[in-house]
Design a protein around this motif. Structure first.
Motif, PDB file in Angstrom:
ATOM      1  N   CYS A 156      11.103  49.635 -38.603  1.00 14.61           N
ATOM      2  CA  CYS A 156       9.754  50.181 -38.438  1.00 14.61           C
ATOM      3  C   CYS A 156       8.929  49.193 -37.623  1.00 14.61           C
ATOM      4  N   ASP A 157       8.451  49.643 -36.469  1.00 14.04           N
ATOM      5  CA  ASP A 157       7.660  48.761 -35.601  1.00 14.04           C
ATOM      6  C   ASP A 157       6.174  49.040 -35.815  1.00 14.04           C
ATOM      7  N   GLU A 158       5.554  48.208 -36.616  1.00 13.83           N
ATOM      8  CA  GLU A 158       4.129  48.346 -36.950  1.00 13.83           C
ATOM      9  C   GLU A 158       3.760  49.776 -37.362  1.00 13.83           C
ATOM     10  N   PRO A 159       4.393  50.274 -38.421  1.00 14.79           N
ATOM     11  CA  PRO A 159       4.163  51.670 -38.802  1.00 14.79           C
ATOM     12  C   PRO A 159       2.771  51.939 -39.348  1.00 14.79           C
ATOM     13  N   THR A 160       2.030  50.884 -39.712  1.00 20.54           N
ATOM     14  CA  THR A 160       0.717  51.116 -40.325  1.00 20.54           C
ATOM     15  C   THR A 160      -0.437  50.640 -39.450  1.00 20.54           C
ATOM     16  N   THR A 161      -0.123  50.171 -38.246  1.00 21.83           N
ATOM     17  CA  THR A 161      -1.161  49.584 -37.394  1.00 21.83           C
ATOM     18  C   THR A 161      -2.300  50.555 -37.089  1.00 21.83           C
ATOM     19  N   LEU A 162      -1.964  51.832 -36.958  1.00 20.89           N
ATOM     20  CA  LEU A 162      -3.006  52.802 -36.583  1.00 20.89           C
ATOM     21  C   LEU A 162      -3.614  53.515 -37.786  1.00 20.89           C
ATOM     22  N   LEU A 163      -3.245  53.064 -38.986  1.00 24.94           N
ATOM     23  CA  LEU A 163      -3.674  53.806 -40.177  1.00 24.94           C
ATOM     24  C   LEU A 163      -4.806  53.124 -40.927  1.00 24.94           C
ATOM     25  N   ASP A 164      -5.601  53.916 -41.635  1.00 27.33           N
ATOM     26  CA  ASP A 164      -6.624  53.328 -42.506  1.00 27.33           C
ATOM     27  C   ASP A 164      -5.957  52.835 -43.792  1.00 27.33           C
ATOM     28  N   LEU A 165      -6.753  52.227 -44.670  1.00 30.83           N
ATOM     29  CA  LEU A 165      -6.197  51.561 -45.846  1.00 30.83           C
ATOM     30  C   LEU A 165      -5.436  52.529 -46.745  1.00 30.83           C
ATOM     31  N   ARG A 166      -6.001  53.704 -46.940  1.00 26.28           N
ATOM     32  CA  ARG A 166      -5.374  54.660 -47.848  1.00 26.28           C
ATOM     33  C   ARG A 166      -4.017  55.108 -47.317  1.00 26.28           C
ATOM     34  N   ASN A 167      -3.989  55.442 -46.032  1.00 20.87           N
ATOM     35  CA  ASN A 167      -2.740  55.878 -45.414  1.00 20.87           C
ATOM     36  C   ASN A 167      -1.740  54.733 -45.308  1.00 20.87           C
ATOM     37  N   THR A 168      -2.268  53.530 -45.074  1.00 24.22           N
ATOM     38  CA  THR A 168      -1.398  52.350 -45.053  1.00 24.22           C
ATOM     39  C   THR A 168      -0.705  52.203 -46.402  1.00 24.22           C
ATOM     40  N   ARG A 169      -1.486  52.349 -47.472  1.00 24.32           N
ATOM     41  CA  ARG A 169      -0.899  52.220 -48.812  1.00 24.32           C
ATOM     42  C   ARG A 169       0.147  53.299 -49.069  1.00 24.32           C
ATOM     43  N   MET A 170      -0.132  54.500 -48.580  1.00 23.67           N
ATOM     44  CA  MET A 170       0.806  55.613 -48.775  1.00 23.67           C
ATOM     45  C   MET A 170       2.136  55.307 -48.084  1.00 23.67           C
ATOM     46  N   VAL A 171       2.047  54.796 -46.861  1.00 27.10           N
ATOM     47  CA  VAL A 171       3.272  54.464 -46.126  1.00 27.10           C
ATOM     48  C   VAL A 171       3.992  53.299 -46.805  1.00 27.10           C
ATOM     49  N   HIS A 172       3.217  52.336 -47.276  1.00 29.46           N
ATOM     50  CA  HIS A 172       3.825  51.195 -47.984  1.00 29.46           C
ATOM     51  C   HIS A 172       4.578  51.607 -49.216  1.00 29.46           C
ATOM     52  N   ARG A 173       3.933  52.450 -50.006  1.00 27.24           N
ATOM     53  CA  ARG A 173       4.600  52.931 -51.227  1.00 27.24           C
ATOM     54  C   ARG A 173       5.900  53.619 -50.867  1.00 27.24           C
ATOM     55  N   THR A 174       5.840  54.405 -49.806  1.00 26.84           N
ATOM     56  CA  THR A 174       7.035  55.146 -49.389  1.00 26.84           C
ATOM     57  C   THR A 174       8.140  54.186 -48.963  1.00 26.84           C
ATOM     58  N   LEU A 175       7.779  53.217 -48.146  1.00 26.85           N
ATOM     59  CA  LEU A 175       8.789  52.247 -47.689  1.00 26.85           C
ATOM     60  C   LEU A 175       9.354  51.467 -48.871  1.00 26.85           C
ATOM     61  N   ALA A 176       8.456  51.083 -49.792  1.00 25.01           N
ATOM     62  CA  ALA A 176       8.902  50.279 -50.939  1.00 25.01           C
ATOM     63  C   ALA A 176       9.903  51.044 -51.797  1.00 25.01           C
ATOM     64  N   GLY A 177       9.779  52.358 -51.827  1.00 21.15           N
ATOM     65  CA  GLY A 177      10.650  53.170 -52.689  1.00 21.15           C
ATOM     66  C   GLY A 177      11.987  53.544 -52.068  1.00 21.15           C
ATOM     67  N   LEU A 178      12.222  53.165 -50.832  1.00 18.23           N
ATOM     68  CA  LEU A 178      13.451  53.598 -50.162  1.00 18.23           C
ATOM     69  C   LEU A 178      14.677  52.822 -50.640  1.00 18.23           C
ATOM     70  N   ASP A 179      15.791  53.525 -50.753  1.00 19.04           N
ATOM     71  CA  ASP A 179      17.060  52.870 -51.057  1.00 19.04           C
ATOM     72  C   ASP A 179      17.601  52.154 -49.824  1.00 19.04           C
ATOM     73  N   GLN A 180      17.270  52.687 -48.654  1.00 21.46           N
ATOM     74  CA  GLN A 180      17.784  52.114 -47.398  1.00 21.46           C
ATOM     75  C   GLN A 180      17.285  50.693 -47.191  1.00 21.46           C
ATOM     76  N   ARG A 181      18.037  49.957 -46.373  1.00 17.88           N
ATOM     77  CA  ARG A 181      17.533  48.662 -45.940  1.00 17.88           C
ATOM     78  C   ARG A 181      16.423  48.895 -44.928  1.00 17.88           C
TER      79      ARG A 181
END
Ligand SMILES: Nc1ncnc2c1ncn2[C@@H]1O[C@H](COP(=O)(O)OP(=O)(O)O)[C@@H](O)[C@H]1O
Ligand SMILES: [Mg+2]
Length: 229
Positions: A156-181
């Motif tokens: 992921c190349d700066e997946p949250t750079t264009l997002l506000d805090l709420r959306n950043t958190r949403m993407v973070h939670r999603t990434l944190a929950g992934l089984d993938q590397r």
């Protein structure tokens, strides 16, 4: 394992990656560094979007130069600007298009599309154009479109750079929950404490490679020095 051996790259004679050698095996790897330090170029070498001028990037027996297709199937890529990945008339079709090359048949394709839309909370939007989604939902759609193909590793190349805090958190939670590397290139230092390993890029080299807190203090000192602080 994703392996870089002596990777260098230049654009128009200007070197932006200098002899990078790395084995990337951890579950969560962060990469930080100033603008122009070579992060995106490094990110793009990982799935063959950029081929190194010298050196080699490989995943197991596959090399990005000779086996681009095999590597791309296993290393998914998410850009900062999700809008670039939204190309089809509807959200469901955007997810489906990535699956086409896998030739799974109509039923299996539809099943996977439904499943991934449900998982990322996009089912209600399946027949809407992707460009009408919120910034965070667009990034989730981009993630869903890549993850539906079943990659082993997500870059992921700066997946949250264009997002506000709420959306950043949403993407973070999603990434944190992934089984993938995940290999996450970011300016968002708050995301890194749970990571297994963080690299600091500086002028095309890996200037630091270690634990998240040590990487962040190294990076902070480096920026202080650059500012003459
Ligand atoms: N396609 C390109 N053509 C020419 N120069 C490029 C290209 N992409 C990046 N660069 C240059 O290479 C350097 C490293 O860029 P990049 O890898 O995008 O760094 P970062 O992601 O850390 O900001 C920068 O100076 C940038 O201007
Ligand atoms: Mg970049």
């Amino acid at each position: 394992m994703l392996r870089l051996a002596g990777v260098s790259h230049a654009y128009d004679g200007r070197t932006v990656l200098r002899d990078v050698t790395l084995d990337l095996a951890e579950h969560r790897i962060g990469v930080i560094g100033a603008n122009g330090s070579g992060k995106s170029t490094l990110a793009r070498t990982l799935n063959g979007l950029v081929l190194p001028d010298t050196g080699r990037v490989s995943l197991g027996e596959w090399d990005t130069r000779r086996h681009a297709k095999q590597v791309r199937r296993r290393v998914g890529f998410v850009f900062s600007d999700a809008a670039n990945q939204i190309i089809m008339p509807t959200v469901a079709e955007d997810v489906e298009i990535g699956l086409r090359s896998l030739r799974l048949g109509r039923e299996e394709t539809a099943r996977r599309v439904d499943e991934v839309l449900e998982r990322y909370g996009l089912s209600d939007h399946r027949d809407h154009p992707g460009h009408l989604l919120s910034g965070g939902q667009k990034q989730l759609l981009a993630l869903a479109s890549v993850l539906v193909t079943g990659p082993e590793i997500l870059v992921c190349d700066e997946p949250t750079t264009l997002l506000d805090l709420r959306n950043t958190r949403m993407v973070h939670r999603t990434l944190a929950g992934l089984d993938q590397r995940v290999v996450l290139f970011t300016h968002d230092l708050d995301l890194l404490p749970d990571f297994d390993r963080v690299l600091v890029m500086a002028e095309g080299r890996v200037a630091f490679d270690g634990a998240p807190d040590d990487a962040v203090s190294f990076y902070t000192k480096l920026m202080d020095q650059a500012d003459g602080a």
